[in-house]
Design an enzyme around this catalytic site. Structure first.
Site, short mmCIF file in Angstrom:
data_model
loop_
_atom_site.label_atom_id
_atom_site.label_comp_id
_atom_site.label_asym_id
_atom_site.label_seq_id
_atom_site.Cartn_x
_atom_site.Cartn_y
_atom_site.Cartn_z
N ARG A 224 0.85 -1.19 0.00
CA ARG A 224 0.00 0.00 0.00
C ARG A 224 0.89 1.25 0.00
O ARG A 224 1.97 1.25 0.62
CB ARG A 224 -0.89 0.04 1.25
CG ARG A 224 -2.05 -0.94 1.22
CD ARG A 224 -3.11 -0.56 0.18
NE ARG A 224 -4.25 -1.47 0.17
CZ ARG A 224 -4.38 -2.52 -0.64
NH1 ARG A 224 -3.44 -2.80 -1.54
NH2 ARG A 224 -5.46 -3.26 -0.59
N HIS A 272 -1.08 0.14 -9.66
CA HIS A 272 -1.74 -0.77 -8.71
C HIS A 272 -2.27 -2.02 -9.43
O HIS A 272 -3.47 -2.32 -9.39
CB HIS A 272 -2.88 -0.04 -7.96
CG HIS A 272 -3.27 -0.75 -6.68
ND1 HIS A 272 -3.64 -0.09 -5.54
CD2 HIS A 272 -3.36 -2.08 -6.38
CE1 HIS A 272 -3.94 -0.97 -4.59
NE2 HIS A 272 -3.78 -2.18 -5.08
P1 NDP Z 1 -1.54 -11.57 5.11
O1 NDP Z 1 -2.43 -11.07 6.20
O2 NDP Z 1 -1.66 -13.00 4.70
O3 NDP Z 1 -0.01 -11.36 5.53
C1 NDP Z 1 0.43 -10.21 6.16
C2 NDP Z 1 1.85 -10.43 6.68
O4 NDP Z 1 2.33 -9.19 7.23
C3 NDP Z 1 1.91 -11.47 7.79
O5 NDP Z 1 3.08 -12.22 7.69
C4 NDP Z 1 1.95 -10.60 9.05
O6 NDP Z 1 2.60 -11.20 10.16
C5 NDP Z 1 2.76 -9.42 8.55
N1 NDP Z 1 2.53 -8.24 9.40
C6 NDP Z 1 1.37 -7.61 9.65
N2 NDP Z 1 1.56 -6.59 10.52
C7 NDP Z 1 2.87 -6.60 10.81
C8 NDP Z 1 3.68 -5.83 11.67
N3 NDP Z 1 3.18 -4.81 12.39
N4 NDP Z 1 4.99 -6.12 11.76
C9 NDP Z 1 5.50 -7.15 11.05
N5 NDP Z 1 4.80 -7.93 10.21
C10 NDP Z 1 3.50 -7.65 10.10
O7 NDP Z 1 -1.74 -10.60 3.88
P2 NDP Z 1 -1.52 -10.93 2.33
O8 NDP Z 1 -0.18 -11.53 2.17
O9 NDP Z 1 -2.69 -11.64 1.78
O10 NDP Z 1 -1.54 -9.44 1.71
C11 NDP Z 1 -0.59 -8.47 2.08
C12 NDP Z 1 -0.95 -7.13 1.51
O11 NDP Z 1 -0.69 -7.07 0.11
C13 NDP Z 1 -2.43 -6.74 1.57
O12 NDP Z 1 -2.78 -6.30 2.87
C14 NDP Z 1 -2.51 -5.63 0.56
O13 NDP Z 1 -2.23 -4.38 1.19
C15 NDP Z 1 -1.39 -5.94 -0.42
N6 NDP Z 1 -1.90 -6.29 -1.76
C16 NDP Z 1 -1.54 -5.49 -2.80
C17 NDP Z 1 -1.95 -5.79 -4.09
C18 NDP Z 1 -1.51 -4.98 -5.25
O14 NDP Z 1 -2.00 -5.20 -6.37
N7 NDP Z 1 -0.58 -4.08 -5.10
C19 NDP Z 1 -2.82 -6.94 -4.35
C20 NDP Z 1 -3.13 -7.72 -3.18
C21 NDP Z 1 -2.69 -7.38 -1.93
P3 NDP Z 1 1.99 -12.52 10.86
O15 NDP Z 1 2.24 -13.62 9.86
O16 NDP Z 1 2.79 -12.68 12.08
O17 NDP Z 1 0.54 -12.24 11.07
C1 OXD Z 2 -5.96 -6.01 -2.86
C2 OXD Z 2 -5.51 -5.11 -3.92
O1 OXD Z 2 -5.78 -5.69 -1.68
O2 OXD Z 2 -5.84 -5.36 -5.11
O3 OXD Z 2 -6.49 -7.08 -3.19
O4 OXD Z 2 -4.79 -4.16 -3.65
#
Ligand code: NDP
Ligand code: OXD
Length: 309
Positions: A224, A272
Site C-alpha cells: 500500500r 496498482h
Molecule cells: P496476510 O495477512 O496474509 O499477511 C500479512 C503479513 O504481514 C503477515 O506475515 C503478518 O505477520 C505481517 N505483518 C502484519 N503486521 C505486521 C507488523 N506490524 N509487523 C511485522 N509484520 C506484520 O496478507 P496478504 O499476504 O494476503 O496481503 C498483504 C498485503 O498485500 C495486503 O494487505 C494488501 O495491502 C497488499 N496487496 C496489494 C496488491 C496490489 O496489487 N498491489 C494486491 C493484493 C494485496 P503474521 O504472519 O505474524 O501475522
Molecule cells: C488487494 C488489492 O488488496 O488489489 O487485493 O490491492
C-alpha cells in the site's frame, strides 16, 4: 440467499456474473442508493457507509481484495459477530510472485542501467553482481509474501523475511520485532514490501528505515502507498542512497500527473496492478466460504479487528 454487491471499481457485471455462476442458488443485487433491504452476505470493495450501515440479516461481509485497510470503517458499521472476510490468494499470489521476480531480476541483471545506456547509444558493460551478495528482504510473510520469499530463494538469492509473529520458512531467515527489522534492513539489496496497511505499518518505509539499508539498494512496494513516506524516498533516491524503486501503490491513487515520482528516472511506476482480483477465482473462493459458513464450519481469512488485517 440474498447477496448485496458493491464495488467502487468499474465493470460490476463481471463480478456479478462470476458470483452468480459460483452461487446459482443466490439472488445477487448491486447496491443502489436507497437500498436498505436485508441481505445474508455482502461482497464489497471500498463501500460507502450506507451500503452496510444498519443492514439487517448479514452473516458475513466479504472483501473483494486481499487488503482490508479500505474496510476499516466497515468494522464500525457491522457488529463484531459479523465476520469480515478477505480474499486469500485467489490467483493473486502468482501475480505478486511474477511481479516481484521481474523487478528483482531487473535490478540484479542491471536492466535499468542498460536501458539508460541504450537510450544514450552507449555500449557500456557493467560488472555482474553475485547472488550471494544480493540479499532479498521481504516485509510480510503472509499469504502473498511467503511465496515471494520462496521464489526468491529458489532463484538462488539469500532471503530474509519479516513478520509480526515468529515464523519458519525453509531456506528463509525469518525475523520479527524491531531488532529483526533492523537486522533485515542492514543486509538487503532489494526490499520488497508486502505488508498489510495498519496503524503499526503506516509509514514504516521512511528516512530512518531506508537509511538502514546499504547504499545502492532497491525498494519494491507492492503493498500500500501508505507504507512509504514518499518525500523521504524521493530524498534518498536523489542522494543515491536508494539506487531505484519499483512502486505499484501510492499515497494518492491514481498518482497525480504532476507528482514528482513520475519524473524520477530510477523509479518505475505501475498503476496498482501487482495483483488483480480474478473474478472467477475470487467468486469461487467466496462461494466455498459461504457454503462452509452455512454448514456451521469455521473459515480462514477472517480479519482480526484488533490487529487490523
Ligand atoms: P496476510 O495477512 O496474509 O499477511 C500479512 C503479513 O504481514 C503477515 O506475515 C503478518 O505477520 C505481517 N505483518 C502484519 N503486521 C505486521 C507488523 N506490524 N509487523 C511485522 N509484520 C506484520 O496478507 P496478504 O499476504 O494476503 O496481503 C498483504 C498485503 O498485500 C495486503 O494487505 C494488501 O495491502 C497488499 N496487496 C496489494 C496488491 C496490489 O496489487 N498491489 C494486491 C493484493 C494485496 P503474521 O504472519 O505474524 O501475522
Ligand atoms: C488487494 C488489492 O488488496 O488489489 O487485493 O490491492
Amino acid at each position: 440467499m440474498d447477496i448485496l454487491f458493491y464495488t467502487s471499481g468499474s465493470s460490476p457485471e463481471r463480478w456479478t456474473d462470476a458470483i452468480r455462476a459460483a452461487l446459482p442458488q443466490a439472488t445477487v443485487r448491486v447496491w443502489q442508493a436507497g437500498d436498505n433491504a436485508p441481505a445474508d452476505y455482502a461482497m464489497v470493495w471500498k463501500p460507502p457507509a450506507e451500503v452496510l450501515r444498519d443492514r439487517t440479516g448479514l452473516k458475513a461481509v466479504f472483501s473483494l481484495g486481499a487488503g482490508v485497510d479500505a474496510l476499516t470503517k466497515v468494522h464500525d458499521l457491522v457488529p463484531e459477530t459479523v465476520p469480515v472476510v478477505r480474499l486469500e490468494d485467489a490467483g493473486m499470489g502468482e501475480q505478486m510472485v511474477d511481479y516481484a521476480t521481474h523487478a528483482v531480476l531487473g535490478y540484479y541483471r542491471r536492466f535499468g542501467e542498460y536501458a539508460k545506456s541504450a537510450a544514450e547509444h552507449q555500449w557500456r558493460p557493467l560488472p555482474a553482481y553475485r547472488k550471494s551478495e544480493f540479499t532479498i528482504g521481504v516485509l510480510g510473510l503472509g499469504v502473498l509474501g511467503s511465496p515471494i520469499a520462496e521464489r526468491m530463494r529458489s532463484l538462488g538469492f539469500p532471503v530474509a523475511g519479516w513478520s509480526r509473529s515468529a515464523k519458519q520458512l525453509d531456506g528463509v531467515e525469518c525475523l520479527h520485532g524491531d531488532d529483526g527489522l533492523s537486522a533485515l534492513l542492514g543486509k538487503v539489496r532489494v526490499l520488497i514490501c508486502v505488508l498489510p496497511l495498519t496503524p503499526e505499518t503506516q509509514g514504516i518505509i521512511n528516512a530512518a528505515t531506508l537509511g538502514k539499508m546499504p547504499r545502492g539498494s532497491y525498494l519494491i512496494n507492492i503493498a500500500r502507498g501508505g507504507h512509504v513516506v514518499e518525500a523521504d524516498l524521493l530524498k534518498m533516491v536523489h542522494d543515491g542512497h536508494i539506487a531505484g524503486a519499483t512502486l505499484d501503490v501510492f499515497a494518492q491513487e491514481p498518482l497525480p500527473a504532476a507528482h514528482r515520482i513520475w519524473y524520477e528516472p530510477t523509479i518505475t511506476v505501475t498503476p496498482h496492478i501487482a495483483a488483480l482480483s480474478l473474478y472467477q477465482e475470487s467468486a469461487e473462493q467466496m462461494a466455498g466460504k459461504i457454503a462452509a459458513l452455512e454448514r456451521g464450519e469455521t473459515i480462514s481469512g477472517i480479519v482480526d479487528r484488533r490487529k487490523g488485517y
